[in-house]
Design an enzyme around this catalytic site. Structure first.
Site, PDB file in Angstrom:
ATOM      1  N   CYS A   1      76.667  31.012 104.306  1.00  9.45           N
ATOM      2  CA  CYS A   1      77.164  32.361 104.048  1.00  9.45           C
ATOM      3  C   CYS A   1      78.000  32.833 105.231  1.00  9.45           C
ATOM      4  O   CYS A   1      77.572  32.778 106.377  1.00  9.45           O
ATOM      5  CB  CYS A   1      75.982  33.309 103.850  1.00  9.45           C
ATOM      6  SG  CYS A   1      75.141  33.020 102.291  1.00  9.45           S
TER       7      CYS A   1
ATOM      8  N   PRO B   1      78.601  31.941 115.402  1.00 11.22           N
ATOM      9  CA  PRO B   1      78.881  30.884 116.378  1.00 11.22           C
ATOM     10  C   PRO B   1      77.719  29.907 116.550  1.00 11.22           C
ATOM     11  O   PRO B   1      76.581  30.219 116.175  1.00 11.22           O
ATOM     12  CB  PRO B   1      79.119  31.667 117.675  1.00 11.22           C
ATOM     13  CG  PRO B   1      78.451  32.974 117.491  1.00 11.22           C
ATOM     14  CD  PRO B   1      78.425  33.267 116.033  1.00 11.22           C
TER      15      PRO B   1
ATOM     16  N   ARG C   1      74.678  26.201 106.088  1.00 13.04           N
ATOM     17  CA  ARG C   1      74.480  26.540 107.493  1.00 13.04           C
ATOM     18  C   ARG C   1      73.445  25.595 108.130  1.00 13.04           C
ATOM     19  O   ARG C   1      73.560  25.207 109.297  1.00 13.04           O
ATOM     20  CB  ARG C   1      73.991  27.988 107.561  1.00 13.04           C
ATOM     21  CG  ARG C   1      73.632  28.486 108.933  1.00 13.04           C
ATOM     22  CD  ARG C   1      74.850  28.717 109.764  1.00 13.04           C
ATOM     23  NE  ARG C   1      74.509  29.084 111.138  1.00 13.04           N
ATOM     24  CZ  ARG C   1      75.397  29.239 112.094  1.00 13.04           C
ATOM     25  NH1 ARG C   1      76.670  29.087 111.842  1.00 13.04           N
ATOM     26  NH2 ARG C   1      75.026  29.569 113.311  1.00 13.04           N
TER      27      ARG C   1
ATOM     28  N   LYS D   1      63.213  28.978 101.459  1.00 10.42           N
ATOM     29  CA  LYS D   1      64.483  28.280 101.704  1.00 10.42           C
ATOM     30  C   LYS D   1      64.688  27.997 103.191  1.00 10.42           C
ATOM     31  O   LYS D   1      64.970  26.868 103.585  1.00 10.42           O
ATOM     32  CB  LYS D   1      65.656  29.131 101.188  1.00 10.42           C
ATOM     33  CG  LYS D   1      67.017  28.646 101.686  1.00 10.42           C
ATOM     34  CD  LYS D   1      68.161  29.508 101.203  1.00 10.42           C
ATOM     35  CE  LYS D   1      68.570  30.603 102.140  1.00 10.42           C
ATOM     36  NZ  LYS D   1      69.454  30.223 103.254  1.00 10.42           N
ATOM     37  N   ASN D   2      64.562  29.029 104.014  1.00 13.69           N
ATOM     38  CA  ASN D   2      64.890  28.843 105.431  1.00 13.69           C
ATOM     39  C   ASN D   2      63.814  28.074 106.191  1.00 13.69           C
ATOM     40  O   ASN D   2      63.974  27.793 107.371  1.00 13.69           O
ATOM     41  CB  ASN D   2      65.170  30.194 106.090  1.00 13.69           C
ATOM     42  CG  ASN D   2      66.498  30.765 105.613  1.00 13.69           C
ATOM     43  OD1 ASN D   2      67.292  30.061 105.003  1.00 13.69           O
ATOM     44  ND2 ASN D   2      66.733  32.043 105.872  1.00 13.69           N
TER      45      ASN D   2
HETATM   46  N1  EPU Z   1      74.043  33.397 117.682  1.00  8.80           N
HETATM   47  C1  EPU Z   1      75.054  33.144 118.612  1.00  8.80           C
HETATM   48  N2  EPU Z   1      75.266  31.841 118.986  1.00  8.80           N
HETATM   49  C2  EPU Z   1      74.534  30.808 118.480  1.00  8.80           C
HETATM   50  C3  EPU Z   1      73.527  31.077 117.518  1.00  8.80           C
HETATM   51  C4  EPU Z   1      73.306  32.395 117.147  1.00  8.80           C
HETATM   52  O1  EPU Z   1      75.715  34.050 119.100  1.00  8.80           O
HETATM   53  O2  EPU Z   1      74.771  29.650 118.864  1.00  8.80           O
HETATM   54  C5  EPU Z   1      73.795  34.805 117.274  1.00  8.80           C
HETATM   55  C6  EPU Z   1      74.208  35.088 115.820  1.00  8.80           C
HETATM   56  O3  EPU Z   1      75.557  35.426 115.742  1.00  8.80           O
HETATM   57  C7  EPU Z   1      73.267  36.223 115.450  1.00  8.80           C
HETATM   58  C8  EPU Z   1      71.981  35.910 116.226  1.00  8.80           C
HETATM   59  O4  EPU Z   1      72.381  35.015 117.276  1.00  8.80           O
HETATM   60  O5  EPU Z   1      73.765  37.451 115.880  1.00  8.80           O
HETATM   61  C9  EPU Z   1      70.882  35.273 115.432  1.00  8.80           C
HETATM   62  O6  EPU Z   1      71.373  34.178 114.659  1.00  8.80           O
HETATM   63  P1  EPU Z   1      70.452  32.926 114.286  1.00  8.80           P
HETATM   64  O7  EPU Z   1      70.869  31.763 115.079  1.00  8.80           O
HETATM   65  O8  EPU Z   1      69.020  33.350 114.382  1.00  8.80           O
HETATM   66  O9  EPU Z   1      70.828  32.679 112.765  1.00  8.80           O
HETATM   67  P2  EPU Z   1      70.894  31.287 111.994  1.00  8.80           P
HETATM   68  O10 EPU Z   1      69.869  30.371 112.549  1.00  8.80           O
HETATM   69  O11 EPU Z   1      72.276  30.847 111.928  1.00  8.80           O
HETATM   70  C10 EPU Z   1      69.125  31.847 110.183  1.00  8.80           C
HETATM   71  C11 EPU Z   1      69.054  31.910 108.686  1.00  8.80           C
HETATM   72  C12 EPU Z   1      69.797  33.150 108.175  1.00  8.80           C
HETATM   73  C13 EPU Z   1      69.189  34.390 108.838  1.00  8.80           C
HETATM   74  C14 EPU Z   1      69.216  34.252 110.368  1.00  8.80           C
HETATM   75  C15 EPU Z   1      68.525  35.398 111.102  1.00  8.80           C
HETATM   76  C16 EPU Z   1      68.948  29.616 107.920  1.00  8.80           C
HETATM   77  C17 EPU Z   1      69.629  28.468 107.291  1.00  8.80           C
HETATM   78  N3  EPU Z   1      69.662  30.720 108.099  1.00  8.80           N
HETATM   79  O12 EPU Z   1      70.502  31.718 110.545  1.00  8.80           O
HETATM   80  O13 EPU Z   1      69.557  33.193 106.784  1.00  8.80           O
HETATM   81  O14 EPU Z   1      69.924  35.520 108.447  1.00  8.80           O
HETATM   82  O15 EPU Z   1      68.554  33.021 110.766  1.00  8.80           O
HETATM   83  O16 EPU Z   1      67.183  35.438 110.784  1.00  8.80           O
HETATM   84  O17 EPU Z   1      67.780  29.550 108.238  1.00  8.80           O
HETATM   85  C18 EPU Z   1      69.968  33.866 104.538  1.00  8.80           C
HETATM   86  O18 EPU Z   1      68.922  33.297 104.211  1.00  8.80           O
HETATM   87  O19 EPU Z   1      70.604  34.629 103.753  1.00  8.80           O
HETATM   88  C19 EPU Z   1      70.502  33.655 105.888  1.00  8.80           C
HETATM   89  C20 EPU Z   1      71.757  33.910 106.210  1.00  8.80           C
END
Ligand code: EPU
Length: 417
Positions: free
Chosen positions: A116, A122, A92, A21-22
């Protein structure tokens, strides 16, 4: 959507893991960067892919989806601004489409991405980088307005304050076609990022990795490509932990990409469960009660945050206590509310989850988010009687054919409404 699950003490059978998925979601967005066709194989049948298709169609990508062949063919026509802002709110990964629009240098408006909501999520790193590309971003009533100014053709060095998967991918999209070099320091090197880099390089991009620094030299254009979506490490890990949770099991999990799962496999060994790996197949045989573990979920290659909630529930059936910490999302704890409903012995203190062996009562569970939903399935299986899970549609966002796959393991699970 509500489902009913019966408890079971022994599971056996085979499940086959689908495309990730991701990974598929950002790979689909790569089509915004080339005028040529992009072909993706091993596409999972999940609702997040359907939302992403609608969003990409909305901004000018034509899409053919062959469900039999599990194949998507995407072709960029003329990229235009988002019409249907509601689609952005649904997932997301819509943040990637925002990155794709910035890469195409158009003016547009957007709302905040959905998905989610287990924690404050952020997007400040994404926006900071877009500003470096000379986008003026204003926010009014939760609507974000993106206005391009003269483009930045200087070398950009950007240090991510925290390793962010989404922000790293957005920096890649918006840098591959720039007139100069971009350097990302403290970049995320999650497997999903590595797969996106592989695909962009096949399309003609110049991206190199040095430890956790990524160097991108802009190229004039990208070509089309055909790419196979890697198997879903989180789906594989979910079924592995399920097999470790029940009293006894003998489960074969096929099409597993074990390279990306080494810490999960290590954790299963620490739980004391027998795991055998043969090429892309994993066999889990559980004959004795598991031991507790002391685990920190963190950035790859450590134990993934996306399996933290599921591991918490698995540990409820261990004979000794466990402690789990999530360094990426310390407040990703919606499963705790559900565990408490079922009389499970769990405590959250100082950002640590403490778990003790529990006799689980049946209950009416609620899937607050995707991984909490899978955790509720395990809770229901461990319970003393039939349980229900509400809001189950959230689970279909990321687990292909989940009811059939669980049924293949002899689990009695049915749709109620
Ligand atoms: N963060 C910030 N600011 C930002 C971006 C991130 O503070 O602008 C922080 C987040 O709050 C977090 C950390 O950085 O503490 C890492 O977040 P990340 O950006 O890596 O997460 P994401 O890209 O929003 C993806 C996956 C999530 C998965 C996370 C961590 C997708 C669509 N989502 O989210 O997947 O948990 O990476 O690996 O790829 C899931 O599949 O259930 C899911 C939530």
């Amino acid at each position: 959507m509500k489902i009913k699950v019966e408890p079971i003490k022994f599971i056996n059978g085979t499940v086959t893991i689908s495309g990730s998925k991701n990974t598929i979601l950002p790979l689909m967005v790569c089509s915004m960067l080339s005028k040529e066709e992009v072909v993706l194989n091993n596409v999972p049948k999940i609702s997040d892919v359907e939302v992403m298709k609608s969003l990409l169609k909305d901004i000018g990508i034509t899409i053919k989806h062959d469900y039999e062949k599990k194949q998507l063919i995407l072709k960029k026509e003329k990229i235009k601004k988002v019409n249907n802002l509601d689609l952005i709110k649904k997932i997301r990964a819509s943040i990637y489409v925002i990155g794709g629009l910035v890469a195409n240098r158009i003016n547009f408006k957007s709302c905040y991405p959905g998905g989610c909501s287990f924690s404050d999520r952020p997007i400040n790193y994404h926006l900071d980088f877009f500003k470096k590309l000379k986008y003026k971003i204003t926010i009014k009533n939760n609507v974000l307005y993106f206005k391009k100014t003269k483009s930045n053709s200087q070398l950009i060095k950007y240090t991510l304050p925290q390793k962010s998967l989404g922000a790293t991918i957005n920096i890649l999209y918006t840098s591959v076609l720039r007139k100069n070099t971009t350097i990302i320091e403290n970049a995320s090197l999650e497997p999903e990022v590595l797969e996106v880099i592989k695909m962009l390089n096949l399309m003609g991009a110049y991206i190199k990795i040095y430890n956790d620094t990524i160097l991108i030299k802009g190229v004039r254009k990208l070509k089309g490509t055909e790419f196979n979506v890697v198997s879903d490490r989180i789906e594989a890990g979910s079924y592995m932990l399920l097999a470790c949770a029940v009293d006894k099991s003998d489960v074969i999990i096929k099409n597993v990409d074990c390279i990306y799962l080494s810490e999960v496999i290590e954790t299963i060994k620490q739980l004391g469960v027998n795991i055998k790996i043969h090429e892309n197949n994993v066999r889990i045989v559980k004959e004795y009660p598991t031991k507790g573990v002391n685990k920190k979920a963190s950035y790859y290659p450590m134990f993934p945050t996306d399996l933290q909630q599921i591991l918490t529930v698995t540990c409820l059936n261990s004979i000794t206590s466990s402690v789990i910490v999530d360094e990426v999302y310390p407040e990703r704890i919606s499963q705790i509310k559900e565990i408490k409903k079922a009389n499970g012995k769990v405590m959250y203190k100082d950002k640590k989850i403490y778990i003790n062996h529990s006799n689980i009562n049946s209950s009416n569970f609620y899937a607050h988010d995707l991984r909490c939903g899978f955790a509720c399935i395990i809770l229901s299986i461990l319970a003393d009687n039939v349980s229900t899970i509400e809001n189950f549609e959230i689970v279909l966002r990321g687990y292909e054919d989940i009811l059939d796959k669980l049924t293949a393991l002899k689990i009695k699970i049915n749709l109620v409404e």
